[in-house]
Design a protein around this motif. Structure first.
Motif, short mmCIF file in Angstrom:
data_model
loop_
_atom_site.label_atom_id
_atom_site.label_comp_id
_atom_site.label_asym_id
_atom_site.label_seq_id
_atom_site.Cartn_x
_atom_site.Cartn_y
_atom_site.Cartn_z
N GLU A 187 -13.84 -1.25 -11.40
CA GLU A 187 -12.82 -0.42 -12.06
C GLU A 187 -12.91 1.03 -11.62
OE1 GLU A 187 -13.36 -1.57 -16.23
OE2 GLU A 187 -11.51 -2.75 -16.02
N GLN A 188 -14.08 1.47 -11.18
CA GLN A 188 -14.23 2.86 -10.75
C GLN A 188 -13.68 3.09 -9.34
OE1 GLN A 188 -18.45 3.41 -11.11
NE2 GLN A 188 -18.43 3.39 -13.35
N GLN A 189 -13.89 2.13 -8.46
CA GLN A 189 -13.56 2.34 -7.05
C GLN A 189 -12.37 1.50 -6.58
OE1 GLN A 189 -17.12 1.69 -4.68
NE2 GLN A 189 -18.41 2.60 -6.27
N VAL A 190 -12.32 0.23 -6.98
CA VAL A 190 -11.30 -0.66 -6.44
C VAL A 190 -9.97 -0.48 -7.15
CG1 VAL A 190 -10.70 -3.04 -5.91
CG2 VAL A 190 -13.09 -2.31 -5.80
N VAL A 191 -9.98 -0.35 -8.46
CA VAL A 191 -8.71 -0.27 -9.20
C VAL A 191 -7.85 0.93 -8.78
CG1 VAL A 191 -7.70 0.11 -11.49
CG2 VAL A 191 -9.44 -1.65 -11.17
N PRO A 192 -8.40 2.13 -8.59
CA PRO A 192 -7.55 3.23 -8.11
C PRO A 192 -6.91 2.92 -6.75
CG PRO A 192 -9.56 4.10 -9.03
CD PRO A 192 -9.75 2.62 -8.94
N GLU A 193 -7.68 2.32 -5.84
CA GLU A 193 -7.12 1.96 -4.54
C GLU A 193 -6.09 0.84 -4.68
OE1 GLU A 193 -6.48 2.22 -0.47
OE2 GLU A 193 -7.61 3.56 -1.79
N LEU A 194 -6.36 -0.09 -5.57
CA LEU A 194 -5.40 -1.15 -5.86
C LEU A 194 -4.07 -0.57 -6.33
CD1 LEU A 194 -4.57 -4.12 -6.57
CD2 LEU A 194 -5.73 -3.76 -8.77
N GLN A 195 -4.11 0.36 -7.25
CA GLN A 195 -2.88 0.96 -7.76
C GLN A 195 -2.13 1.69 -6.67
OE1 GLN A 195 -4.01 3.30 -11.18
NE2 GLN A 195 -4.56 1.50 -12.40
N HIS A 196 -2.85 2.37 -5.81
CA HIS A 196 -2.22 3.07 -4.68
C HIS A 196 -1.51 2.07 -3.77
CE1 HIS A 196 -1.67 5.65 -1.18
NE2 HIS A 196 -2.33 4.76 -0.47
N ARG A 197 -2.17 0.96 -3.46
CA ARG A 197 -1.59 0.00 -2.54
C ARG A 197 -0.43 -0.77 -3.18
NH1 ARG A 197 -4.28 -0.62 2.22
NH2 ARG A 197 -6.19 0.65 2.36
N VAL A 198 -0.49 -1.00 -4.48
CA VAL A 198 0.64 -1.64 -5.17
C VAL A 198 1.85 -0.71 -5.15
CG1 VAL A 198 1.48 -2.36 -7.44
CG2 VAL A 198 -0.74 -3.16 -6.61
N ARG A 199 1.64 0.58 -5.41
CA ARG A 199 2.76 1.54 -5.34
C ARG A 199 3.38 1.55 -3.95
NH1 ARG A 199 -0.79 4.88 -8.25
NH2 ARG A 199 -1.30 6.05 -6.35
N ALA A 200 2.53 1.55 -2.92
CA ALA A 200 3.04 1.56 -1.56
C ALA A 200 3.81 0.29 -1.23
CB ALA A 200 1.89 1.76 -0.58
N ALA A 201 3.31 -0.86 -1.70
CA ALA A 201 3.98 -2.12 -1.42
C ALA A 201 5.36 -2.20 -2.07
CB ALA A 201 3.11 -3.28 -1.91
N LEU A 202 5.49 -1.62 -3.25
CA LEU A 202 6.75 -1.70 -4.00
C LEU A 202 7.69 -0.54 -3.72
CD1 LEU A 202 5.45 -2.89 -7.49
CD2 LEU A 202 6.43 -4.26 -5.64
N LYS A 203 7.25 0.40 -2.90
CA LYS A 203 8.08 1.57 -2.61
C LYS A 203 9.36 1.16 -1.91
CE LYS A 203 7.92 6.15 -0.45
NZ LYS A 203 7.09 7.06 0.38
N GLN A 204 10.47 1.68 -2.39
CA GLN A 204 11.78 1.36 -1.83
C GLN A 204 12.07 2.18 -0.59
OE1 GLN A 204 13.86 -0.93 -2.86
NE2 GLN A 204 13.37 -1.38 -4.99
N GLY A 205 12.91 1.64 0.29
CA GLY A 205 13.49 2.43 1.35
C GLY A 205 12.64 2.59 2.59
N ASP A 206 11.58 1.75 2.75
CA ASP A 206 10.83 1.83 4.00
C ASP A 206 10.52 0.43 4.51
OD1 ASP A 206 9.08 1.12 2.06
OD2 ASP A 206 7.54 2.59 2.56
#
Length: 206
Positions: A187-206
């Motif tokens: 939860e300290q290291q992986v979850v923040p990176e997970l959230q970043h990668r989920v945001r990037a995956a769902l980002k519209q327009g690219d």
């Protein structure tokens, strides 16, 4: 923090005919203690794919994937609202077993081993826009990761799997609270990176 209640679900529905075909599946009917009720969510446009284990009892009754405390924790890990999570145009939810497998001696039984070979290839062929696949729990990781040895090892080596587009996660069940306490790095290291990668995956327009 957003409010997450399991029954706060939008009215968007999966419109892919393969979803209907899967929901009509009776392959394992004779082995299912409560009968078949396949639970699945996707449309061809989905960019995030979540491969989990099998529905629990609560999900079997509601027909809504991850409609339980495990799902609430998973959405917190992903930092997704229920409205985002239950949008099949963005998020595909494809378990290793689509039906509730019944109870065993120490929790739910494993997913029926016939389910994924029957359906996953067809589903993955539909999901050509997926940017990130989350492998939640040991059954998904054992099936999709080469050289699988243990869940802890897979999750600890999550960076090694990114070149395949996959990110392994522990199952968010309350049964895994002890694992989370013993492995605070997740939860300290992986979850923040997970959230970043989920945001990037769902980002519209690219």
């Amino acid at each position: 923090m957003f409010s997450d209640t399991p029954h706060t679900v939008p009215t968007r529905l999966s419109d892919d005919p393969l979803v209907t075909e899967i929901r009509d599946c009776r392959l394992c009917q004779a082995q299912l203690p409560l009968g078949p009720r396949p639970v699945v969510q996707f449309n061809a446009s989905a960019r995030l794919l979540i491969i989990g284990q099998a529905p629990g009892l609560k999900v079997h009754h509601s027909g809504i994937p991850w409609d339980d405390p495990s799902g609430q924790r998973l959405r917190q890990w992903l930092n997704l609202t229920p409205e985002q999570f239950y949008n099949p145009n963005d998020v595909a939810i494809v378990p290793m077993g689509f039906c509730y497998p019944g109870r065993g001696k120490s929790g739910d039984n494993p997913p029926d081993p016939r389910c994924a070979p029957q359906w996953h290839r067809q589903v993955l062929q539909r999901l050509s826009h997926v940017r990130l696949t989350l492998l939640v729990g040991q059954y998904a990781q054992r099936h999709y990761l080469n050289g699988f040895s243990s869940l802890t090892d897979s999750v600890r080596r999550w960076r090694d799997h990114l070149d395949t587009g996959c990110l392994p996660l522990p199952h968010p069940s309350p049964r895994n609270n002890l694992w989370l306490r013993r492995n605070p790095w997740f939860e300290q290291q992986v979850v923040p990176e997970l959230q970043h990668r989920v945001r990037a995956a769902l980002k519209q327009g690219d």
